[in-house]
Scaffold this active site. Structure first.
Site, PDB file in Angstrom:
ATOM      1  CB  THR A 701      55.565  74.045 153.526  1.00 31.13           C
ATOM      2  OG1 THR A 701      55.985  75.072 154.421  1.00 31.13           O
ATOM      3  CG2 THR A 701      56.722  73.098 153.288  1.00 31.13           C
ATOM      4  CB  CYS A 702      51.135  72.049 151.214  1.00 30.27           C
ATOM      5  SG  CYS A 702      51.110  71.428 152.910  1.00 30.27           S
ATOM      6  N   GLY A 703      52.219  74.030 148.961  1.00 31.11           N
ATOM      7  CA  GLY A 703      52.097  74.513 147.594  1.00 31.11           C
ATOM      8  C   GLY A 703      53.360  75.110 147.026  1.00 31.11           C
TER       9      GLY A 703
END
Length: 734
Positions: A701-703
């Site tokens: 999700t962060c990337g």
């Protein structure tokens, strides 16, 4: 407040002390016995000049700080050097250190070089070498090949001997210069290392070309900054009084670098980087050991490296460093714990996105087994989207929904929990600042009210200007078709503020579409008024005013307290860029005044509405436009192309809500932001993983990355695996 003022006073006092520091005195570097005679000449920074007649013992020795000694003038032991003062007069005074003497003798050249070393050292050193080469002396004469290579690749290191020599009598200036040069050298080394890894590693040719272009751009920017710096220092030097201002500007810049150097060890200790902290302390101690001005430097070092560094670190954390506040979210009471955590966050803590930490069960409250996902932006986005859905759910009692033209809009409900409403405002502010559409629709009147710069004062003005209480009984639903539009200028009291808000009878649509249609028909004689309890005038003007009063009561007055808490929560988030009230209502006013051939007018979406919701759907074509595929060889293979086609077919087959949930599971966003995903990750990456079909898809999700196995047998298996994986909401490290 008093303690904070004392901290600032101590810090500014120490910085002012550093600005006035002139290094070691002659007492600590020279051996004097009694006075220092000059014979027939006076001493000037180690040089002797002719003794004019006015400096005879009977005329001018005392006026210049000298003392008569026989037929000669002598500088006393406490003032052994002949120096120029700030008034451009020469007199006996304390001897400056080598660093200050260098600045005084070189003048503009020294100030230009110092400013360059502090801001753009590589370019400044190259320009200095070029200027010297064009002059009478060459900086490369009698230099070894090792020195020339160091001058080319790490010119900061070749300046260290001069700085170490200055440390003997100007310890603090040397510390600031070393800190600046080492910082720039490490930054350049990291860029070069990244470039080497990309050139040698398994990257594509376009990626290598992009890295080379970036490195060249950085070098050109550094050179341009150095040229601008030289031009600026020259312009300041040529201005009236510019020499003094230039010297003070460079001294303040040096003092700032010294302050950074003293804060750095504490900062590294706080970040648990003991190696970096120890290396900083070793540099400080090494320079301090070379100092000859021990009495001054020991006291100042204790203050700057002890309490001063501690206070400086706190000041840096408060004003210059982005520190994310942890937010512990309990999944079994998601909404309650999230609201409690948001209520504790101050405006200063909301400057940066909170660091979300999920706790899956009550047994994990001790901190032994929390979810081990690391929040680099993805967890925060997912938490914000989930929290917005919960707060805007009508079952939680904060909002009510009205359907207009097939879209359900949220409006505030009277009697809502004020603490949750303030948390809702903070959620909207965080989402707007981070360019994260939440996929929730608020009604245009609420969007207009939230953009008002002084909403509490406006509500108070509207309440005070009302002559009679508002409120009429509700009307039963009617199914007849509406007729032409009504005039929309507000006629109730408080019209000036309401006009700024774009208030009109159309607002009643967002209370009840059926009630709005009924009163519009009644105004044109198409609906009977005997079935309702209405005592007002039955003219079109009277019915229009009744509609405005109903809308004003339901959307503004009955929820004024709730509106104020929601507005305060939104405004408590720093750096939120809201559209102006005039821009917000302009589109709605133009649309309301425009005559349309259709029987029912459709109000356009306001600016704030679009920023909060992001649109009613996630268009597949728009999603495809912000998606990149990796690795390149997999996208060119048959199984990779087939997997990509199956994935988009699966996305197209989903409903609007399912597509939003899938996008949120992959990226944390429920809608694609206008203009695409914001930096630093502007694209979603679909990584075609070469793993077995038993592996589930994995979302980073962060990337904004989805690892999708390309070994699935058919589209049905891919859809089944994606649905199974996206149902998992917990975060892990993979």
């Amino acid at each position: 407040m008093v303690s904070r003022c004392l901290r600032w006073l101590l810090q500014l006092t120490l910085l002012a002390t550093l600005v006035h520091c002139e290094g070691a005195t002659a007492e600590s570097t020279l051996d004097f016995e009694g006075t220092q005679p000059c014979g027939e000449r006076l001493r000037q920074d180690g040089q002797c000049e002719a003794d004019p007649a006015e400096f005879s013992p009977s005329l001018g020795c005392e006026a210049k700080g000298a003392v008569p000694c026989g037929s000669r003038c002598c500088c006393p032991k406490e003032r052994p050097c002949w120096r120029s003062t700030s008034s451009q007069e020469s007199r006996c005074s304390k001897c400056a250190g080598a660093f200050v003497q260098w600045r005084e003798t070189q003048g503009f050249s020294a100030e230009r070089m110092l400013a360059g070393l502090l801001l753009a050292p590589r370019s400044a050193i190259f320009i200095q070498d070029l200027l010297q080469a064009c002059g009478s002396t060459s900086p490369f004469a009698d230099r070894s090949w090792a020195w020339l290579l160091a001058r080319l690749f790490a010119p900061q290191l070749t300046e260290m001997p001069h700085i170490m020599a200055w440390a003997e009598d100007s310890f603090w200036w040397a510390l600031g210069l070393v800190h600046a040069l080492v910082g720039h050298l490490l930054a350049e080394a990291s860029l070069l290392l990244r470039l080497c890894i990309i050139c040698i590693g398994p990257g594509t040719r376009s990626l290598r070309r992009q890295a080379m272009t970036q490195e060249i751009q950085l070098s050109l920017q550094s050179g341009l900054a150095s040229l601008v710096l030289v031009a600026g220092t020259l312009a300041l030097h040529l201005a009236p009084g510019g020499s003094v201002m230039l010297g003070w500007a460079v001294s303040l810049l040096l003092a700032w670098r010294c302050w950074e150097a003293t804060v750095a060890p504490f900062w590294w200790f706080r970040a648990r980087r003991m190696g970096m902290a120890a290396s900083h302390l070793l540099v400080v101690l090494a320079l301090l050991n070379r100092s000859k001005n021990i009495h001054f430097d020991l006291f100042t070092s204790f203050m700057m490296l002890g309490p001063g560094a501690f206070l400086g670190c706190k000041i840096a954390l408060e004003f210059f460093v982005g520190e994310r506040t942890p937010v512990f979210v309990q999944r079994w009471r998601f909404l309650e714990s999230s609201v409690e955590q948001l209520a504790t966050l101050t405006r200063r803590q909301l400057r940066f996105a909170p660091n979300v930490i999920y706790i899956s069960s009550p047994e994990e409250l001790t901190g032994e087994a929390r979810e081990i996902g690391l929040d680099f932006g993805g967890l925060f986005r997912d938490w914000l989207a989930q929290l917005a859905l919960g707060l805007f759910d009508a079952e939680n009692g904060l909002v009510e929904h009205s359907c207009v033209d097939g879209t359900c809009y949220a409006r505030l409900k009277p009697g809502g929990d004020l603490k949750r409403l303030e948390a809702m405002g903070k959620v909207l502010g965080l989402a707007l600042r981070d360019q994260q559409p939440l996929g929730v629709e608020i009604c245009p009147p609420l969007a207009h009210l939230l953009t008002h710069p002084t909403l509490p004062r406006a509500l108070q003005h509207i309440r005070e200007s009302l002559p009679v209480p508002l409120g009429q009984p509700s009307v039963p639903p009617m199914d007849a078709e509406p007729s032409d539009g009504l005039p929309t200028s507000p006629s109730v009291s408080g019209g000036e503020e309401l006009r700024r808000l774009g208030f009109c009878a159309e607002w009643l649509r967002y209370v009840s579409q059926e009630e709005y249609d009924f009163w519009r028909r009644a105004a044109h004689g198409a609906a009977p008024l005997d079935a309702v309890d209405y005592q007002g005038p039955r003219s079109a003007e009277g019915l229009r005013e009744h509609m405005e009063r109903k809308a004003l009561s339901s959307l503004v007055l009955d929820v004024s307290t709730e509106l104020e808490h929601l507005w305060r929560g939104l405004r408590s988030v720093p750096n939120v860029s809201l559209p102006s009230l005039e821009r917000e209502v302009k589109r709605g006013l133009e649309d309301a005044e425009e005559e349309r051939p259709s029987k029912r007018r459709r109000l356009e979406r306001s600016v704030l509405q679009g920023l909060i919701s992001g649109g009613p759907d996630v268009p597949v074509t728009l999603w495809q436009g912000v998606t990149r595929y990796s690795p390149v060889e997999a996208t060119q293979a048959l199984d990779g192309q087939r997997t990509v086609m199956w994935f988009w077919d699966y996305v197209s087959s989903l409903s609007v809500e399912q597509r939003s949930q899938l996008l949120q599971w992959i990226t944390g966003y429920r809608r694609i932001p206008p203009g695409g995903f914001p930096a630093p990750v502007p694209y979603m990456t679909l990584y075609l993983a070469n793993v077995g079909p038993d592996r589930l898809p994995t979302a980073h999700t962060c990337g904004l990355q989805l690892d999708l196995p390309r070994s699935y047998a058919d589209a049905a298996q891919l859809g089944q695996r994606l649905g199974q994986a996206s149902a998992e909401r917990q975060f892990y490290l993979v």
